[in-house]
Every structure is written in structure tokens, then in C-alpha cells.
Design an enzyme around this catalytic site. Structure first.
Site, PDB file in Angstrom:
ATOM      1  N   GLU A  90       0.632  -1.187   0.086  1.00 38.99           N
ATOM      2  CA  GLU A  90       0.034   0.018   0.046  1.00 38.99           C
ATOM      3  C   GLU A  90       1.006   1.205   0.024  1.00 38.99           C
ATOM      4  O   GLU A  90       1.844   1.323   0.457  1.00 38.99           O
ATOM      5  CB  GLU A  90      -0.928  -0.066   1.195  1.00 38.99           C
ATOM      6  CG  GLU A  90      -1.750  -1.012   1.397  1.00 38.99           C
ATOM      7  CD  GLU A  90      -2.530  -0.878   2.743  1.00 38.99           C
ATOM      8  OE1 GLU A  90      -3.357  -1.756   2.938  1.00 38.99           O
ATOM      9  OE2 GLU A  90      -2.340   0.048   3.513  1.00 38.99           O
ATOM     10  N   CYS A 103       3.260   8.508   1.625  1.00 38.22           N
ATOM     11  CA  CYS A 103       3.639   7.556   2.454  1.00 38.22           C
ATOM     12  C   CYS A 103       3.987   6.224   1.837  1.00 38.22           C
ATOM     13  O   CYS A 103       3.179   5.352   1.134  1.00 38.22           O
ATOM     14  CB  CYS A 103       2.511   7.545   3.538  1.00 38.22           C
ATOM     15  SG  CYS A 103       2.990   6.257   4.849  1.00 38.22           S
ATOM     16  N   CYS A 110       5.280  -7.263   8.256  1.00 36.40           N
ATOM     17  CA  CYS A 110       6.234  -6.713   8.993  1.00 36.40           C
ATOM     18  C   CYS A 110       6.497  -7.329  10.054  1.00 36.40           C
ATOM     19  O   CYS A 110       5.374  -8.007  10.452  1.00 36.40           O
ATOM     20  CB  CYS A 110       5.606  -5.029   9.445  1.00 36.40           C
ATOM     21  SG  CYS A 110       6.962  -4.243  10.770  1.00 36.40           S
ATOM     22  N   CYS A 114       3.465  -4.204  16.167  1.00 40.61           N
ATOM     23  CA  CYS A 114       3.034  -3.378  17.143  1.00 40.61           C
ATOM     24  C   CYS A 114       1.526  -3.659  17.407  1.00 40.61           C
ATOM     25  O   CYS A 114       0.722  -4.058  16.549  1.00 40.61           O
ATOM     26  CB  CYS A 114       3.232  -1.981  16.564  1.00 40.61           C
ATOM     27  SG  CYS A 114       5.020  -1.331  16.255  1.00 40.61           S
ATOM     28  N   CYS A 117      -1.336  -2.158  14.913  1.00 41.39           N
ATOM     29  CA  CYS A 117      -0.762  -2.014  13.597  1.00 41.39           C
ATOM     30  C   CYS A 117      -1.305  -3.297  12.789  1.00 41.39           C
ATOM     31  O   CYS A 117      -0.831  -4.231  13.044  1.00 41.39           O
ATOM     32  CB  CYS A 117       0.517  -1.483  13.289  1.00 41.39           C
ATOM     33  SG  CYS A 117       1.122  -1.774  11.445  1.00 41.39           S
ATOM     34  N   SER A 213       8.576   6.817  16.152  1.00 39.34           N
ATOM     35  CA  SER A 213       7.562   6.267  16.739  1.00 39.34           C
ATOM     36  C   SER A 213       7.859   5.844  18.441  1.00 39.34           C
ATOM     37  O   SER A 213       8.476   5.012  18.819  1.00 39.34           O
ATOM     38  CB  SER A 213       7.051   4.887  16.256  1.00 39.34           C
ATOM     39  OG  SER A 213       7.045   5.021  14.944  1.00 39.34           O
ATOM     40  N   HIS A 215       4.972   6.721  21.060  1.00 42.58           N
ATOM     41  CA  HIS A 215       3.737   6.015  21.401  1.00 42.58           C
ATOM     42  C   HIS A 215       3.641   6.035  23.057  1.00 42.58           C
ATOM     43  O   HIS A 215       2.431   5.905  23.460  1.00 42.58           O
ATOM     44  CB  HIS A 215       3.269   4.932  20.794  1.00 42.58           C
ATOM     45  CG  HIS A 215       3.443   4.865  19.367  1.00 42.58           C
ATOM     46  ND1 HIS A 215       3.088   5.749  18.644  1.00 42.58           N
ATOM     47  CD2 HIS A 215       3.983   3.882  18.570  1.00 42.58           C
ATOM     48  CE1 HIS A 215       3.376   5.647  17.351  1.00 42.58           C
ATOM     49  NE2 HIS A 215       3.795   4.543  17.279  1.00 42.58           N
ATOM     50  N   CYS A 332      -2.198   1.754   8.156  1.00 37.07           N
ATOM     51  CA  CYS A 332      -1.642   1.421   7.084  1.00 37.07           C
ATOM     52  C   CYS A 332      -1.818  -0.326   7.384  1.00 37.07           C
ATOM     53  O   CYS A 332      -2.218  -0.814   8.348  1.00 37.07           O
ATOM     54  CB  CYS A 332       0.051   1.423   7.336  1.00 37.07           C
ATOM     55  SG  CYS A 332       0.923   0.571   8.632  1.00 37.07           S
TER      56      CYS A 332
HETATM   57  S1  SF4 Z   1       3.828   0.150  13.247  1.00 39.23           S
HETATM   58 FE1  SF4 Z   1       3.223  -1.580  11.858  1.00 39.23          FE
HETATM   59  S2  SF4 Z   1       4.682  -1.416   9.972  1.00 39.23           S
HETATM   60 FE2  SF4 Z   1       5.353  -0.013  11.667  1.00 39.23          FE
HETATM   61  S3  SF4 Z   1       7.040  -1.300  12.538  1.00 39.23           S
HETATM   62 FE3  SF4 Z   1       5.200  -1.589  13.877  1.00 39.23          FE
HETATM   63  S4  SF4 Z   1       3.985  -3.363  13.056  1.00 39.23           S
HETATM   64 FE4  SF4 Z   1       5.671  -2.664  11.626  1.00 39.23          FE
END
Ligand code: SF4
Length: 342
Positions: A90, A103, A110, A114, A117, A213, A215, A332
Site C-alpha cells: 500500500e 507515504c 512487517c 506493534c 498496527c 515512533s 507512542h 497502514c
Molecule cells: S507500526 Fe506496523 S509497520 Fe510500523 S513497525 Fe510497527 S508493525 Fe511494523
């Protein structure tokens, strides 16, 4: 046959030189493919007939196949591409005033899982090749001739620093003056904080921006949201980030997805303000965009207000982002999941 789009400029010069062709042929090819956007060797008219024949017999020029395109009522556009091995990725285009930010994804799936996600749900399949990374820019640009892409964020599916070599090669291609020539400050690499590669990126001093990131400013909560934080702890990450700010002298961005009843209290905001106090940074607060895949809650307006109040009190530079493309699965991984893609 090799995909010529998988070569950086220096690699292509070397490869052509080894086959008996001059190094400048590589710059000519770059300028046709990335500058004039011509993807047919026979049309590269300032290249000798012999060299064109050689290129045709030894290289091909790949493209991505567009499977689906969705447009949100806020103007956000989402593209689903099919790759040569039938994997899908994507790419999201976000218009914001004069900016048109793309983006870009760097991996199929992945491995970092996370907790909020969708991209991590089915795990990791493979790294994208540099042709597939820059290909997202080239394909989307075909649709956007009147309002071109102005900025790139490596923030789509996958962790960019987990595909380090192809990331660096792609940045080289996107910024090369003979082709796309995108300004380095218009590119931002986002990471969950893979410390060894982050150090390598800082050492390379590519001139691109960095986004981390976060969070949560609480190490324990962060580890719950981002399992990779157990391997690369918050205090070590902050040391490296400070090093980036000292050496690169470009303000850093922290991404903070604000999840209702998880990391959205005044106490969470206070920890964030303290953690980032002496860092040249801005924080992007992104209220969580609910997804049917997780139980997480959207933060209430009281939580958002209380959180922002504390940050304002501590003079933290922050932006409260509206969730973009909420009506088109723009978080995403959601479009791939909707199409049953693995
Ligand atoms: S946010 Fe999603 S794409 Fe980004 S590192 Fe974490 S699991 Fe992977």
C-alpha cells in the site's frame, strides 16, 4: 536479465563499465527513467543504437501494477499495488495545503507486531527491492501530474531501517539531481527505533529527516505497545536520538498514537513532556483510528484536551493530527487486509 531500477547510480556506472560501456551512460539512463519518465530503452534517443541494444538485451524496466485506488472525502488517496511475485503493498498520498505527501512502504508485511498496527498481523514476507520502493513514487506521480508529490515519508508498511540497504539506495535515487531530484529535507524516515541501523543512518548523514515512533514515554507501556522496545529500550533510544539532534541539527519528530485509556492520561502527557524536554523535537499526536482488528479505543475529546493542556503547559511543540482517510481504511495495512492480501 536484471531490473535496471534495482541499481543505484554508482552501481549502474560500475556495471556498465565492467561491460565495456562508459560511466556516463548510467547518468543518461537515470535521466531518461527518473527525469523524463521514459521506460523504453528504444526511446532513449541520445544513447547510441549499440548501447540501446545492449541495454535491451541485458536489462528490463519494471513497473508496479495498480490493483485498487480509493479516495477519501478528505482527499487522502490510497493505492494498492501488486508486485511481480503477486505480493501486495500500500501507498498513501496525503494532501495538506501546498504539500502532497506520499507515504511509502518498505516491506511486504512487517515483523515488529506493534499492538495497534494491521501490517504486523500476518507477519513478515520479504523486503521490498529498491525498484519497488521508488516505483511507488513513480506510479503515483503518473496520476498526479498537476499536483505533484512534494514530500515522502517512509512510514507505510514495514520498518524502513529493517530494509536498510534498499532504503539508502532508494533515497539516493529519489534525490539524485539527474532524475527525480527531490530535496533531502522533503524526505522523512520513520522508525520504531532499531538502534544499530539508526546509528548507521546517523553516521551516513544523508540529510533526510527522522521520525521516531514513541507512542508512550513510559518504558513499560511502550514495551506493551511495541514489543521491539524490549530489545531496544527507551532510555538507549533517547540517547541515540539526542545524538541525531546534535549531529544532524534538524528537528526530530516523535510520533505518538493516542489510544483511549492506554496512553492518553495527563500523567502520560507529563511523562512525554519530561522525556522530550531537552530534545530539539516536535511531537505528532495522532488520535487512534479504530479498526475492527483490535480492541483499542479512540481517545475521548476530554482525553485529547487534557493531554494537549499538559503539553502546552510544558511548552512542548506538538501537532494534533486529524486521522486521515478514516473512511478508506487509511491506517497502514487495512486496505491489503480488506482485499484478503497476505
Ligand atoms: S507500526 Fe506496523 S509497520 Fe510500523 S513497525 Fe510497527 S508493525 Fe511494523
Amino acid at each position: 536479465m536484471e531490473d535496471i531500477k534495482d541499481f543505484g547510480l554508482e552501481e549502474l556506472k560500475e556495471s556498465l563499465l565492467n561491460k565495456g560501456y562508459p560511466r556516463f551512460l548510467a547518468r543518461q539512463v537515470f535521466s531518461w527513467i527518473y527525469g523524463k519518465r521514459i521506460e523504453d530503452f528504444s526511446l532513449m534517443t541520445d544513447i547510441s543504437r549499440k548501447a540501446r541494444k545492449f541495454l535491451e538485451n541485458n536489462f528490463y524496466i519494471s513497473g508496479l501494477k495498480l490493483l485498487e485506488k480509493e479516495t477519501s472525502i478528505d482527499g487522502t488517496e490510497k493505492f494498492l499495488f501488486r508486485l511481480r511475485d503477486n505480493s501486495t503493498i500500500e501507498t498513501v498520498l496525503i494532501p495538506e495545503g501546498k504539500r502532497n505527501t506520499l507515504c511509502i512502504s518498505t516491506q511486504v508485511g512487517c515483523r515488529f507486531r506493534c499492538a495497534f498496527c494491521v501490517s504486523g498481523i500476518n507477519g513478515f514476507k520479504r523486503n521490498l527491492k529498491s525498484s519497488e520502493i521508488t516505483g511507488q513514487y513513480l506510479e503515483v506521480s503518473r496520476f498526479k501530474k498537476t499536483k505533484p508529490v512534494t514530500n515522502i515519508v517512509f512510514m507505510g508498511i514495514g520498518e524502513p531501517l529493517d530494509n536498510f540497504d534498499n532504503l539508502v539506495k532508494s533515497i539516493g535515487i529519489l534525490t539524485d539531481p539527474s532524475g527525480i531530484s527531490l530535496g533531502k529535507k522533503r524526505i522523512c524516515v520513520s522508525t520504531v527505533g532499531i538502534i544499530p541501523e539508526l546509528k548507521e543512518l546517523i553516521a551516513l548523514n544523508l540529510g533526510v529527516k527522522l521520525s521516531v515512533s514513541l507512542h508512550s514515554a513510559d518504558a513499560f507501556k511502550r514495551e506493551k505497545l511495541m514489543p521491539i522496545a524490549k530489545k531496544y529500550p527507551l532510555d538507549e533510544l533517547i540517547k541515540v536520538v539526542k545524538d541525531f539532534c546534535r549531529k544532524i541539527k534538524v528537528p526530530l519528530t516523535f510520533e505518538y498514537i493516542l489510544i483511549g485509556k492506554v496512553n492518553s492520561s495527563r500523567q502520560d502527557a507529563l511523562k512525554l513532556a519530561k522525556l522530550t524536554k531537552n530534545i530539539n523535537c516536535k511531537v505528532n499526536i495522532i488520535p487512534y483510528n479504530p479498526s475492527s482488528y483490535f480492541k483499542w479505543l479512540k481517545p475521548s475529546s476530554e482525553e485529547i484536551e487534557g493531554f494537549s493542556d499538559v503539553l502546552r503547559k510544558y511548552n512542548l511543540l506538538f501537532t494534533l493530527r486529524k486521522p486521515k482517510g478514516w473512511d478508506i481504511n487509511a491506517a497502514c495495512g487495512q486496505l491489503r487486509a480488506k482485499f484478503g492480501c497476505k
